[in-house]
Design an enzyme around this catalytic site. Structure first.
Site, short mmCIF file in Angstrom:
data_model
loop_
_atom_site.label_atom_id
_atom_site.label_comp_id
_atom_site.label_asym_id
_atom_site.label_seq_id
_atom_site.Cartn_x
_atom_site.Cartn_y
_atom_site.Cartn_z
N GLU A 54 0.81 -1.21 0.00
CA GLU A 54 0.00 0.00 0.00
C GLU A 54 0.84 1.26 0.00
OE1 GLU A 54 0.18 -1.55 4.27
OE2 GLU A 54 0.16 -2.36 2.26
N LEU A 95 3.79 4.03 1.48
CA LEU A 95 4.02 4.66 2.79
C LEU A 95 2.88 5.62 3.11
CD1 LEU A 95 7.86 5.39 2.85
CD2 LEU A 95 6.58 3.78 4.26
N HIS A 96 1.75 5.07 3.47
CA HIS A 96 0.64 5.91 3.92
C HIS A 96 -0.02 5.24 5.11
CE1 HIS A 96 -2.92 3.63 2.61
NE2 HIS A 96 -2.13 3.17 1.67
N ALA A 97 -0.74 6.00 5.89
CA ALA A 97 -1.49 5.53 7.06
C ALA A 97 -0.62 4.67 7.99
CB ALA A 97 -2.76 4.83 6.64
N PRO A 129 1.57 2.06 7.53
CA PRO A 129 3.00 1.92 7.23
C PRO A 129 3.80 3.19 7.53
CG PRO A 129 1.70 0.98 5.47
CD PRO A 129 0.75 1.69 6.38
#
Length: 93
Positions: free
Chosen positions: A12, A14-16, A18
């Site tokens: 996914e 590097l967001h939320a 991670p």
């Protein structure tokens, strides 16, 4: 300046979650680190959640981790492994 180039292994990107895991790891290292996309915005402070989210780094994209600290090599290696391998890189995952 010491650098590590690494491909984002989180599917996914590097967001939320991670990004949160990455920022906590960067904060705990005790050396200033930046992260950038070679083809995009940056560098930003690796210990800044908003900064990391602003990169919009997706899975499979390359990022550059960098630090001017003299002893940054091991810290950058640890962060590079986390970016490449995701949660599997954490000892308690």
């Amino acid at each position: 300046m010491t650098e590590r180039r690494v491909t984002v292994g989180w599917a996914e990107g590097l967001h939320a979650r991670p990004a949160s895991v990455f920022v906590r790891a960067a904060t705990s290292l005790g050396v200033p680190v930046t992260i950038a996309r070679p083809d995009g915005p940056g560098p930003v402070n690796a210990a800044s959640m908003l900064g990391v989210l602003s990169l919009g780094a997706k899975g499979g994209q390359e990022v550059v981790l960098a630090s001017a600290a003299d002893d940054a090599g091991p810290a950058l290696d640890r962060l590079a492994k986390l970016v490449a391998e995701g949660l599997e890189a954490l000892p308690d995952a």
